[in-house]
Design an enzyme around this catalytic site. Structure first.
Site, PDB file in Angstrom:
ATOM      1  N   HIS A   1      -1.156 -12.814  -9.690  1.00  0.00           N
ATOM      2  CA  HIS A   1      -2.600 -12.581  -9.889  1.00  0.00           C
ATOM      3  C   HIS A   1      -3.037 -11.140  -9.644  1.00  0.00           C
ATOM      4  CE1 HIS A   1      -1.729 -14.043  -5.805  1.00  0.00           C
ATOM      5  NE2 HIS A   1      -2.585 -13.129  -5.413  1.00  0.00           N
TER       6      HIS A   1
ATOM      7  N   CYS B   1       0.854  -1.198   0.000  1.00  0.00           N
ATOM      8  CA  CYS B   1       0.000   0.000   0.000  1.00  0.00           C
ATOM      9  C   CYS B   1       0.883   1.240   0.000  1.00  0.00           C
ATOM     10  CB  CYS B   1      -0.935  -0.006   1.206  1.00  0.00           C
ATOM     11  SG  CYS B   1      -2.111   1.358   1.140  1.00  0.00           S
TER      12      CYS B   1
END
Ligand code: DSN
Length: 477
Positions: A250, A198
């Protein structure tokens, strides 16, 4: 006594068994089928803004659901059997996707995901209780970068290795490289991690390399979040500076759930007298993955990665990643126009961190309301947050909705929907005691008739909007 003595299999049961093995899921297991259908509906009609998520393609899902699932291969590819071709193809494509010379780089495509990949690297090159330094989780790092609190060692990477985090500057939100440099000189890490989950800005890999060199440490890049952006060349590449790179496959890379470890080969350093020291990463990392930590590779996942990597080398993929960045900027400026504060003032990549402190609410409350309105995102701590249990921020990412074909003007509408959800959060909060705990807020959200009416209105509009964009993947499930 034999347990099968006197037992026989009737023809009817045997025929029924054989049919069971051929039935589609809808016939074979209606319970699981209906749960997946509900999830398909949520993914089709919701706004998916979780920065770590994406919609993978139909081709990847077909490979993942193929007969490769049934096959155990042992160890690493040999020459003898055709089924090793798949792992070799996946290795070749991994190197090609990132423009790597096979004389200088190798890759292990067997990690089950990013967390085991990271643990395998530490197992390979950091001795037990050896020292690692990663960006702290509340500052935008990842759990597997050695996360612990004052009270508890949370991640196994802080139990089996000694971890000292580095931090962002609480005022600017940017990584405090000076402090990392000072602390590294005291802590003497064996490995420094250049990776985030993040953090909306590019990493200064050159500086991190310098700090690693000062301490004779390995520099490991964890590009899980930005693996697709790096493949497309739209953010700086960690390959130039790192010794080892891990990634999941992914997230922005848009494959199936799995992991990769890239490692350098050849010369590591040359001393003043010209004496070369070679890397010894290949055998250490390969041994740590199999059979140090894992058993047989997931060949269906390796098939899925290979398909995703082929796509990642196309001009279409590059266009997608450019649009991911454009859309993220559009979301960021849309929210700033609504009066919100974005940590660091914007983004270089696929995600932003919204700081709700100036609005008088927090991530937990807003996340609940947005979820009720069919908008998915994550609550996250903001730089300077003192209470980890009440994170002030929300993390939003553009990869998933961009995979559905949304463009920058669509992301402006997404910003409007988020704004309406946060306004509703403030209204609910205003109806409660200022000290009311989250639990009470959630009760008011779900049981307050007036609030439910507002949630239904926003949700209906969100679903009508999102439903216009096709969902990639398999037609039915
Ligand atoms: N769960 C992922 C994320 O949210 O960033 C990381 O593993």
């Amino acid at each position: 006594m034999s347990l099968t003595k006197g037992l026989s299999v009737s023809k009817e049961t045997w025929d029924s068994h054989n049919q069971m093995m051929l039935d589609p899921l809808s016939v074979n297991d209606s319970e699981v089928f209906s749960i997946i259908k509900k999830e398909k509906h949520r993914q089709t009609y919701g706004l998916e803004l979780i920065a770590a998520e994406n919609y993978t393609s139909r081709a990847v899902l077909e490979a993942l659901g193929s007969c490769m699932h049934n096959k155990y291969t042992k160890g690493y590819p040999g020459e003898k059997y055709y089924f090793y071709e798949l792992e070799k193809l996946c290795q070749k494509r991994s190197l090609e996707t990132y423009g790597l010379d096979s004389e200088k780089w190798g890759v292990n495509v067997q990690p089950y995901s990013g967390s085991p990949a990271n643990f395998a690297v530490y197992t390979a090159v950091v001795e037990p209780h050896g020292r690692i330094m990663g960006l702290d989780l509340p500052d935008g790092g990842h759990m597997t970068h050695g996360f612990m609190t004052e009270k508890k060692k949370i991640s196994a990477t802080s139990i089996f290795f000694e971890s000292m985090p580095y931090k962002v500057n609480p005022d600017t939100g940017y990584i405090d490289y000076d402090r990392l440099q000072e602390n590294a000189k005291l802590f003497h890490p064996r490995l420094i991690i250049a990776g985030t989950s993040c953090y909306s800005r590019n990493l200064d890999y050159e500086r991190l390399r310098l700090i690693a060199n000062e301490n004779g440490a390995y520099l490991m890049g964890d590009m899980a979040h930005i693996g697709g952006l790096v493949a497309a060349g739209v953010v700086p590449s960690p390959f130039e500076y790192c010794d080892i790179i891990t990634t999941t496959t992914h997230k922005t890379l848009r494959g199936c759930r799995a992991g990769l470890i890239f490692f350098r080969k050849g010369v590591r350093s040359v001393d003043a007298k010209g004496k070369e020291t070679l890397y010894n990463l290949e055998s250490l990392i390969n041994q740590a993955v199999f059979n140090g930590l894992q058993g047989g590779p997931h060949n269906h996942a390796i098939a899925g990665i290979a398909v995703a990597l082929k796509q990642a080398m196309t001009p279409e993929f590059k266009a997608y990643q450019v649009q991911v960045l454009v859309n993220c900027k559009s979301l960021s400026s849309g929210l700033i126009d609504h009066g919100y504060k974005i940590v660091t003032g914007g983004s270089d990549n696929h995600l932003i961190l919204l700081d709700l402190r100036t609005k008088g609410t927090d991530g937990g409350r807003a996340e609940n309301v947005l979820e009720a309105c069919a908008i998915s995102c994550n609550k996250k701590t903001c730089p300077g947050d003192t209470n980890a249990l009440r994170p002030s921020g929300l993390r939003f990412g553009s990869p998933a909705l961009t995979s559905r074909g949304m463009m920058q003007e669509d992301f402006k509408k997404v910003a409007d929907f988020i704004h309406r959800g946060i306004e509703l959060t403030l209204e609910i909060q205003g109806s409660l005691d200022p000290e009311a705990p989250l639990k009470e807020f959630i009760t008011a959200l779900w049981q307050g008739e007036k609030f439910q009416q507002r949630v239904s209105e926003i949700k209906a509009e969100v679903e009508a909007f999102a439903g216009k964009f096709p969902m990639p993947g398999l037609p039915e499930l």
